[in-house]
Write a protein that holds these residues in place. Structure first.
Motif, mmCIF file in Angstrom:
data_model
loop_
_atom_site.group_PDB
_atom_site.id
_atom_site.type_symbol
_atom_site.label_atom_id
_atom_site.label_comp_id
_atom_site.label_asym_id
_atom_site.label_seq_id
_atom_site.Cartn_x
_atom_site.Cartn_y
_atom_site.Cartn_z
ATOM 1 N N THR A 555 0.833 -1.206 0.000
ATOM 2 C CA THR A 555 0.000 0.000 0.000
ATOM 3 C C THR A 555 0.865 1.252 0.000
ATOM 4 O O THR A 555 0.605 2.203 -0.749
ATOM 5 C CB THR A 555 -0.939 0.003 1.214
ATOM 6 N N ASN A 559 1.099 4.235 -2.813
ATOM 7 C CA ASN A 559 0.900 5.647 -2.459
ATOM 8 C C ASN A 559 2.080 6.496 -2.924
ATOM 9 O O ASN A 559 1.899 7.611 -3.433
ATOM 10 C CB ASN A 559 0.718 5.793 -0.947
ATOM 11 N N THR A 563 2.368 9.696 -5.945
ATOM 12 C CA THR A 563 2.652 11.043 -5.428
ATOM 13 C C THR A 563 4.056 11.531 -5.754
ATOM 14 O O THR A 563 4.328 12.728 -5.654
ATOM 15 C CB THR A 563 2.454 11.092 -3.899
ATOM 16 N N TYR A 596 -5.038 -1.162 -6.142
ATOM 17 C CA TYR A 596 -5.497 -0.784 -4.801
ATOM 18 C C TYR A 596 -6.566 -1.737 -4.280
ATOM 19 O O TYR A 596 -6.807 -1.804 -3.069
ATOM 20 C CB TYR A 596 -6.037 0.647 -4.800
ATOM 21 N N THR A 601 -6.277 0.044 1.327
ATOM 22 C CA THR A 601 -7.172 1.176 1.076
ATOM 23 C C THR A 601 -7.768 1.090 -0.323
ATOM 24 O O THR A 601 -7.426 1.881 -1.211
ATOM 25 C CB THR A 601 -6.417 2.510 1.244
ATOM 26 N N GLU A 603 -10.534 2.006 -1.441
ATOM 27 C CA GLU A 603 -11.245 3.218 -1.849
ATOM 28 C C GLU A 603 -10.323 4.226 -2.519
ATOM 29 O O GLU A 603 -10.749 5.039 -3.340
ATOM 30 C CB GLU A 603 -11.946 3.862 -0.648
ATOM 31 N N LYS A 604 -9.015 4.172 -2.188
ATOM 32 C CA LYS A 604 -8.051 5.074 -2.824
ATOM 33 C C LYS A 604 -7.962 4.780 -4.320
ATOM 34 O O LYS A 604 -7.828 5.683 -5.147
ATOM 35 C CB LYS A 604 -6.680 4.901 -2.164
ATOM 36 N N GLN A 607 -10.860 6.417 -6.097
ATOM 37 C CA GLN A 607 -10.628 7.853 -6.268
ATOM 38 C C GLN A 607 -9.701 8.115 -7.459
ATOM 39 O O GLN A 607 -9.953 9.010 -8.280
ATOM 40 C CB GLN A 607 -10.020 8.434 -4.996
ATOM 41 N N LEU A 608 -8.629 7.331 -7.553
ATOM 42 C CA LEU A 608 -7.664 7.528 -8.627
ATOM 43 C C LEU A 608 -8.247 7.159 -9.990
ATOM 44 O O LEU A 608 -8.001 7.847 -10.989
ATOM 45 C CB LEU A 608 -6.400 6.716 -8.351
ATOM 46 N N ASP A 684 -15.127 7.783 -0.692
ATOM 47 C CA ASP A 684 -14.282 7.792 0.498
ATOM 48 C C ASP A 684 -14.527 6.587 1.395
ATOM 49 O O ASP A 684 -13.936 6.466 2.465
ATOM 50 C CB ASP A 684 -14.510 9.080 1.295
#
Length: 714
Positions: A555, A559, A563, A596, A601, A603-604, A607-608, A684
């Motif tokens: 994870t 991330n 980023t 993911y 996570t 849910e991340k 979102q992406l 979320d």
């Protein structure tokens, strides 16, 4: 086929009620949502000309004959048109085709070009008004292009340029040609032998709706080996019509194609027939969305079905990779096979939307193997160009096998896959690969890491099919090879890193530096270490999680990937459509947001996926971020609209994400429906997913999809 057509005609309607409650069926024209200009500005490399689904010919306007921006011959912002050629590829990174350029003009120009004044494109039709006051219009069947030119008066001239083509690293193109001006003064026939991305032959016949009064051959420039003619016409109604039929086999084949597909001069009929045919493809998915989203979605569907191209003649004959004439099974022999791109999502999507095509794809691969000695890598006009790495016809075959397609020989397929993966050819050195358990960068100074990782996926696919077939020895051999990626894993960085023949990692190591075989040679293919590191997670995600030290580290690595920024990103090295190191503009990143689902996570990931979906696609001409690559970018968008994606595109499984519409319906060829409902999902929060009221975890299978029912994201 008639049964399937009837099903689609029925389900392409919706029900409305009049004042007296009488039920009325009203047809939906999905072609109105297609904008062929999407992807024609920037790096999408699509084209606005007409086509039929999976067609041999794809006529369109050419702005020039070379340049990376013009791989389809066209850029929207370019105001110059040098003519209209009859073949091209959609969304590729290298130029090919552009056969037989026609340019209508009047007077005596100093150069053969004009400015475009007004342009229009829709499904099965393209038109442009030129600065010469000539209007050009195009439509087509599968093997025949249809041109209509309206002149300001009855004195018309036409350039027929047989030397033209969309060129890549060549200044000659045509090696030899043989062209005949036929006695009727309406027909020009012949062939050209060209060498560009591939070496190939095309045969043609050009016919006009009226006789030309005069014809002049222009002087040949240095290295030109095909004629260029100027034809003069005295038109009856200021309109000149022209049909161009093509064949890989012979002039006779081209003439047979013309007779079978277009034995009349009714331009509007061809245009309207094309729209009707496209509706049978576009209506396979219905979505609830506003017109903007529908335009993006149905244009993606349109781009998906432009290729591969069936290059067999109407009688089933084609010219194979060995330059010999052969007879295609069921009249299907496909080319424009951009497999490094399309194995990831396009081909898995074809198994759902056009399963009737899948056996033809596989039989094409096997015929290519017989002729060439190995399975196709990337073919144009049936010829191998060796572009990209791996041999990803393998996962396409294995995916079809696991999904139960039965129109090809499993034994022949296994033999072809094993031979392709054990006998050396231009793109492989299996002795080196097996000796070291990877490709050492001191012996292979270009793409060593990427080649190892891509081959590992092919090895996995062979092992999985062999195991199911009871070929245990083959399964064991290739399963071992599929783990070679572990030999390149650097535990200090968590990345896949080049290693030499002594077993030492590459130093210095620049994980953010992207490399590409043409622009900046190095260990990776149009990507950097961060982007290629995730390749084994295509097929071995659980082991990959353990390699990284467990789900927490997995994870955290995801991330960091999304980023970590890089100010020196170069779009020509696959660095386009960036979120951190995620590069949506090139294929190695396409599955990563869906990983993911296996993290802490999930849910991340949702979102992406939504961010990628909204940022890198639009209904504007620059609405595809990166080359569409024969429909792969479009396939990602279609799958993500529905809420699942083939992270492992050889497994008959799809990883669940989140739909980008509230409601969708997939109309399946077997008469079933898959209804998809998002409900009021909150990005979320982790959402529950049910298929026919039964809970799903991270995956849905092909079998479940094809049985239909109701897929709910609650």
């Amino acid at each position: 086929m008639q049964k399937y057509l009837l099903i689609f005609l029925v389900f392409s309607t919706f029900i409305s009620c009049t004042n007296n409650n009488k039920v009325v069926f009203k047809s939906v024209d999905y072609t109105k949502f297609v904008n062929p200009f999407i992807g024609t500005d920037g790096t999408g490399h699509t084209f606005p000309g007409p086509s039929r689904p999976f067609a041999m010919v794809q006529p369109g306007p050419d702005n020039t004959d070379q340049g990376w921006d013009y791989t389809s011959g066209y850029q929207l912002k370019d105001s110059t048109i040098i003519g209209f050629s009859n073949t091209r590829a959609s969304g590729t990174g290298i130029s090919e085709f552009g056969d037989i350029l026609l340019f209508p003009f009047n007077g005596n120009p100093s150069k053969y070009s004009a400015k475009k004044i007004k342009e229009h494109a829709e499904v099965s039709y393209y038109s442009v008004e030129l600065s010469s006051n000539i209007k050009a219009e195009l439509t087509s069947t599968e093997r025949v292009s249809f041109h209509r030119y309206t002149y300001p008066n009855n004195k018309a001239k036409l350039l027929v340029n047989l030397q033209h083509g969309l060129r890549f690293l060549t200044d000659s193109l045509v090696l030899d040609s043989d062209v005949k001006l036929e006695a009727d003064k309406k027909t020009i026939s012949g062939y050209c032998h060209t060498k560009n991305w591939v070496e190939r032959k095309y045969f043609f016949t050009i016919t006009f709706n009226q006789k030309y009064e005069a014809i002049k051959e222009l002087p040949a420039e240095p290295k030109e080996n095909a004629p260029k003619y100027v034809l003069d016409f005295n038109l009856k109604d200021n309109i000149l019509k022209c049909k161009v039929a093509l064949s890989t086999v012979s002039v006779k084949g081209a003439k047979n194609n013309l007779k079978a597909e277009l034995d009349h001069w009714d331009f509007e009929k061809v245009k309207n027939d094309g729209k009707q045919i496209w509706n049978t493809y576009l209506k396979k998915i219905e979505i609830e969305a506003d017109d903007t989203q529908k335009t993006i979605f149905y244009t993606a569907m349109y781009h998906l079905f432009l290729q591969p191209s069936n290059i067999a003649d109407v009688d089933g004959q084609y010219r194979g990779a060995d330059d010999k004439i052969a007879l295609a099974k069921n009249g299907e022999y496909y080319s424009t096979l951009s497999l490094w791109d399309t194995y990831r999502a396009s081909h898995p999507l074809y198994t759902i939307l056009v399963p009737e095509r899948v056996d033809g794809f596989i039989n094409t691969f096997l015929a290519h193997h017989k002729a060439q000695g190995y399975l196709p890598i990337w073919t144009a006009w049936g010829k191998e160009n060796y572009c990209m790495i791996g041999n990803h016809s393998i996962p396409v075959i294995v995916d079809a096998y696991h999904k139960g397609f039965k129109g090809f020989s499993y034994d022949e397929a296994m033999e072809a896959m094993v031979k392709t993966s054990t006998e050396n050819h231009l793109n492989s050195d299996w002795e080196m690969y097996n000796k070291y358990g990877y490709y050492p960068f001191d012996f292979l100074d270009n793409e060593s890491v990427s080649r190892t990782l891509e081959s590992g996926f092919d090895d996995y696919a062979i092992a999985k099919m062999a195991k199911k077939m009871g070929r245990d020895s083959i399964a064991e051999t290739f399963n071992k090879r599929s783990k070679y990626y572990e030999n390149l894993f650097d535990s200090e960085t968590g990345l896949m890193r080049g290693k030499d023949s002594k077993g030492d990692f590459r130093n210095p190591f620049e994980p953010l530096e992207a490399t590409s075989p043409m622009n900046n040679p190095g260990d990776y293919t149009e990507a950097n270490a961060w982007q290629y590191t995730w390749t084994p997670s295509h097929y071995d995600v659980n082991n990959y999680i353990e390699l990284l030290g467990g789900k927490d580290n997995f994870t955290n690595q995801l991330n960091k990937f999304f980023t970590l920024s890089n100010d020196d990103a170069d779009k020509h090295l696959g660095q386009e459509g960036l979120i951190g190191q995620y590069a949506h503009g090139n294929e190695p990143s396409h599955h990563i947001a869906y990983l993911y689902a296996f993290s802490n996570t999930p849910e991340k990931g949702n979102q992406l996926i939504t961010e990628i979906y909204n940022r890198f696609y639009s209904d504007k001409p620059d609405g595809i971020t990166g080359n569409d690559d024969c429909g792969q970018m479009s396939a990602w968008y279609i799958f993500s609209t529905l809420g699942f994606y083939p992270v492992n595109p050889s497994s008959a499984e799809f990883v669940l994400g989140i739909p980008q519409v509230n409601n969708a319906r997939v109309i399946l060829n077997n008469g079933n429906f898959l209804k998809i409902r998002k409900g009021t999902s909150d990005l979320d929060k982790a959402n529950s997913i049910e298929l026919n009221s039964q809970p799903l975890q991270t995956r849905i299978t092909y079998e479940q999809i094809m049985k239909g029912g109701k897929l709910e994201y609650k």
